[in-house]
Structure formats: structure tokens, C-alpha cells
Design an enzyme around this catalytic site. Structure first.
Site, PDB file in Angstrom:
ATOM      1  N   HIS A   1      -7.142  -4.670  10.540  1.00 51.28           N
ATOM      2  CA  HIS A   1      -6.949  -4.489   9.099  1.00 51.28           C
ATOM      3  C   HIS A   1      -5.661  -5.145   8.604  1.00 51.28           C
ATOM      4  O   HIS A   1      -4.734  -5.375   9.385  1.00 51.28           O
ATOM      5  CB  HIS A   1      -7.040  -3.013   8.684  1.00 51.28           C
ATOM      6  CG  HIS A   1      -5.880  -2.143   9.021  1.00 51.28           C
ATOM      7  ND1 HIS A   1      -6.008  -0.807   9.325  1.00 51.28           N
ATOM      8  CD2 HIS A   1      -4.540  -2.386   9.081  1.00 51.28           C
ATOM      9  CE1 HIS A   1      -4.824  -0.275   9.548  1.00 51.28           C
ATOM     10  NE2 HIS A   1      -3.921  -1.216   9.407  1.00 51.28           N
TER      11      HIS A   1
ATOM     12  N   ASP B   1       0.817  -1.218   0.000  1.00 45.97           N
ATOM     13  CA  ASP B   1       0.000   0.000   0.000  1.00 45.97           C
ATOM     14  C   ASP B   1       0.851   1.268   0.000  1.00 45.97           C
ATOM     15  O   ASP B   1       2.072   1.220   0.188  1.00 45.97           O
ATOM     16  CB  ASP B   1      -0.978  -0.004   1.189  1.00 45.97           C
ATOM     17  CG  ASP B   1      -0.320  -0.386   2.512  1.00 45.97           C
ATOM     18  OD1 ASP B   1       0.917  -0.441   2.581  1.00 45.97           O
ATOM     19  OD2 ASP B   1      -1.063  -0.643   3.477  1.00 45.97           O
TER      20      ASP B   1
ATOM     21  N   ASN C   1      -7.161  -2.540  14.577  1.00 48.03           N
ATOM     22  CA  ASN C   1      -8.583  -2.828  14.312  1.00 48.03           C
ATOM     23  C   ASN C   1      -8.752  -4.063  13.417  1.00 48.03           C
ATOM     24  O   ASN C   1      -9.836  -4.298  12.889  1.00 48.03           O
ATOM     25  CB  ASN C   1      -9.270  -1.603  13.686  1.00 48.03           C
ATOM     26  CG  ASN C   1      -8.720  -1.253  12.309  1.00 48.03           C
ATOM     27  OD1 ASN C   1      -7.802  -1.907  11.820  1.00 48.03           O
ATOM     28  ND2 ASN C   1      -9.278  -0.239  11.680  1.00 48.03           N
TER      29      ASN C   1
ATOM     30  N   GLU D   1      -9.614  -1.882   5.509  1.00 49.50           N
ATOM     31  CA  GLU D   1     -10.231  -1.598   6.794  1.00 49.50           C
ATOM     32  C   GLU D   1     -11.434  -2.515   7.001  1.00 49.50           C
ATOM     33  O   GLU D   1     -11.939  -3.124   6.047  1.00 49.50           O
ATOM     34  CB  GLU D   1     -10.689  -0.131   6.819  1.00 49.50           C
ATOM     35  CG  GLU D   1      -9.547   0.882   6.673  1.00 49.50           C
ATOM     36  CD  GLU D   1      -8.748   1.084   7.962  1.00 49.50           C
ATOM     37  OE1 GLU D   1      -8.688   0.169   8.793  1.00 49.50           O
ATOM     38  OE2 GLU D   1      -8.170   2.179   8.116  1.00 49.50           O
TER      39      GLU D   1
HETATM   40  C1  GLP Z   1      -0.533   0.529   8.537  1.00 50.15           C
HETATM   41  C2  GLP Z   1      -0.208  -0.373   7.351  1.00 50.15           C
HETATM   42  C3  GLP Z   1      -0.473  -1.824   7.694  1.00 50.15           C
HETATM   43  C4  GLP Z   1       0.199  -2.176   9.007  1.00 50.15           C
HETATM   44  C5  GLP Z   1      -0.392  -1.321  10.096  1.00 50.15           C
HETATM   45  C6  GLP Z   1       0.171  -1.639  11.477  1.00 50.15           C
HETATM   46  O1  GLP Z   1      -1.899   0.763   8.652  1.00 50.15           O
HETATM   47  N1  GLP Z   1      -0.932  -0.024   6.176  1.00 50.15           N
HETATM   48  O2  GLP Z   1       0.010  -2.630   6.648  1.00 50.15           O
HETATM   49  O3  GLP Z   1       0.031  -3.522   9.284  1.00 50.15           O
HETATM   50  O4  GLP Z   1      -0.088   0.015   9.777  1.00 50.15           O
HETATM   51  O5  GLP Z   1       1.250  -0.817  11.782  1.00 50.15           O
HETATM   52  P1  GLP Z   1       2.321  -1.136  12.884  1.00 50.15           P
HETATM   53  O6  GLP Z   1       3.097  -2.293  12.370  1.00 50.15           O
HETATM   54  O7  GLP Z   1       3.158   0.103  12.995  1.00 50.15           O
HETATM   55  O8  GLP Z   1       1.569  -1.456  14.121  1.00 50.15           O
END
Ligand code: GLP
Length: 247
Positions: A138, A67, A136, A143
Site C-alpha cells: 500500500h 493520511d 502489502n 490498500e
Molecule cells: C502506514 C502509513 C503508510 C506507511 C506504512 C509503512 O500504513 N499510512 O504511509 O508507508 O505505514 O509504515 P512503516 O514505514 O512504519 O513500515
């Protein structure tokens, strides 16, 4: 599903790197799906270490990131392209032209999304996709409410994700509200999936994704439909699991 519960995030990184390295050594032109966020950083540090030690070659590896924020140029310090350069690509012998991150500045984002899917198909699909999980539930920027069959597309981010991400931006107004994200259907087509999680704030989402029903309310629960998933979870994110995983 394979669930490996480990003691700390460094061990999570080493276990994930070992799994990926083993697959990469068996297949030249390996197609690796990559994720951003703090979760995969211990994995990337270990991949860099293996590369520098001469134990893992990236010269023919092809990568696709999950993404990117809409509206951030690749040079922006919070863009996922820059994140990948700084945390992985700049430190390994990969051909940068073979690394793909969605273009958040695409003039026609819908056309870009279609082209991104076609590029993945053209190289024969993703051999192994690395994932993190949002608090959440995702995956990538799919989402809650995303179709479990969704493809790469432009998505709106939820309030909770915007809030989670706001720590990286100077002002709340600067946090992007849209992104280009691979879809859940796209992710499920990867040959193998390695899902990583650490931190108490992920425990609820991990439990729902692994042990709850498959539901659009928890996008990561869709991984229950894939037969080659390895979850590597640090103990602090595994506290709400009830089944006897990995014993
Ligand atoms: C963002 C990314 C996700 C990732 C999430 C969790 O939303 N698009 O791919 O898994 O963050 O982030 P973190 O690893 O910093 O908790």
C-alpha cells in the site's frame, strides 16, 4: 524510474534529504508532501540537521501529509499530526499554519476530503511527495484494491495493516480501522515522488511494485505510470529485485 540502492537507512535518509533540499532551494513556497511511519524518520532527522545547520530553510514551505486515522484527535500520541510535530515540525523553522494533515475528527469527513484536494490545488499542487510502502504494497492508506485513479477519501484498513499498526497501541481494539487518505490519483499528480523503503519485510512489496504488473493488488505499482519517481531502497529491501537497477 530511478532506483538508488543504499547500504543502510541513514544513507537512505541522507540521499532523500539531498534530493529534496536541492529541489526546495530552487523554488520558494515549495509544496512538500509528507508521509508517516518508521520509514521516513531518517529523512526527517537529516532535514532537521540541515535546517539547524542553516543549510535548508522551511520558512515558506507548505506541507501536506498523506493520511490520518479517523477518530484520533491531533493530540493523541498515535495521531499522524502529533507524529509530524514531534518528528519534524517542532524542530524546523516551518510555519505550522502551512502544515496540513488530514483531520481525523472532521464532522463531515467526505466534505473534508474534497476541501483537502482543493487546498492542494490552490497552492499549485505538490512539488515533491515522500512515500513509504506498506508490507502489502500500500501507499498512504490506499490498500490493495484501491482504484489507481482514487482521490482523497475515507478508507477502511485491511487486517494486515491493522496488525502491522497494532504494535503502537496498547490493545488491538484501540487500533483505528478507518483513515482519511490521499488517493493514488492524487499522489500521481505530484510533480516528483521520492519513495523510501528499508527492511526485509518490504522486499516482496518493493519487487512487486517495481517489477510486477501495474495492478490494484499492489497500489505502489501505480508509480510505474509516473516519470519522475526516485526509489531509495536499502539493500535489505532490495533482495527480491531481478532487474539491473541503478547499475
Ligand atoms: C502506514 C502509513 C503508510 C506507511 C506504512 C509503512 O500504513 N499510512 O504511509 O508507508 O505505514 O509504515 P512503516 O514505514 O512504519 O513500515
Amino acid at each position: 524510474m530511478q532506483v538508488i540502492i543504499v547500504g543502510d537507512k541513514e544513507e537512505m535518509g541522507r540521499r532523500a534529504a539531498a534530493l529534496i533540499a536541492e529541489q526546495m532551494r530552487r523554488k520558494p513556497h515549495f509544496v512538500l508532501g509528507l508521509a508517516t511511519g518508521s520509514t521516513p524518520l531518517p529523512l526527517y532527522q537529516e532535514l532537521v540537521r540541515l535546517n539547524k545547520a542553516g543549510e535548508l530553510d522551511f520558512s515558506t514551505t507548505i506541507t501536506f501529509n498523506l493520511d490520518e486515522y479517523v477518530g484520533l484527535p491531533p493530540t493523541h500520541d498515535q495521531s499522524y499530526r502529533r507524529f509530524m510535530n514531534v518528528n519534524l515540525f517542532d524542530h524546523i523553522n516551518i510555519n505550522k499554519a502551512a502544515t496540513h494533515v488530514p483531520d481525523g475528527m472532521a464532522a463531515d469527513p467526505e466534505a473534508f476530503c474534497e476541501a483537502y484536494e482543493a487546498m492542494i490545488d490552490d497552492v499549485g499542487g505538490i512539488d515533491c511527495q515522500v512515500l513509504g510502502i506498506g508490507s502489502n504494497g500500500h501507499i498512504a492508506f490506499n490498500e490493495p484494491g484501491s482504484s489507481l485513479a482514487s482521490r482523497t477519501r475515507v478508507v477502511g484498513l485491511t487486517e494486515s495493516t491493522i496488525k502491522d499498526n497494532s504494535r503502537f497501541f496498547a490493545r488491538m481494539e484501540d487500533v483505528p480501522t478507518r483513515a482519511i487518505s490521499m488517493g493514488i490519483g492524487t499522489i500521481l499528480e505530484a510533480e516528483r515522488i521520492v519513495m523510501l523503503a528499508y527492511g526485509a519485510n518490504k522486499a516482496e512489496a518493493v519487487a512487486k511494485a517495481l517489477e510486477g504488473p501495474v495492478t490494484v493488488s499492489v497500489p505502489a505499482s501505480a508509480l510505474q505510470m509516473h516519470d519522475q519517481v526516485a526509489w531509495i531502497v536499502v539493500a535489505d529491501a532490495a533482495t527480491k529485485l531481478r532487474l539491473e537497477w541503478g547499475r
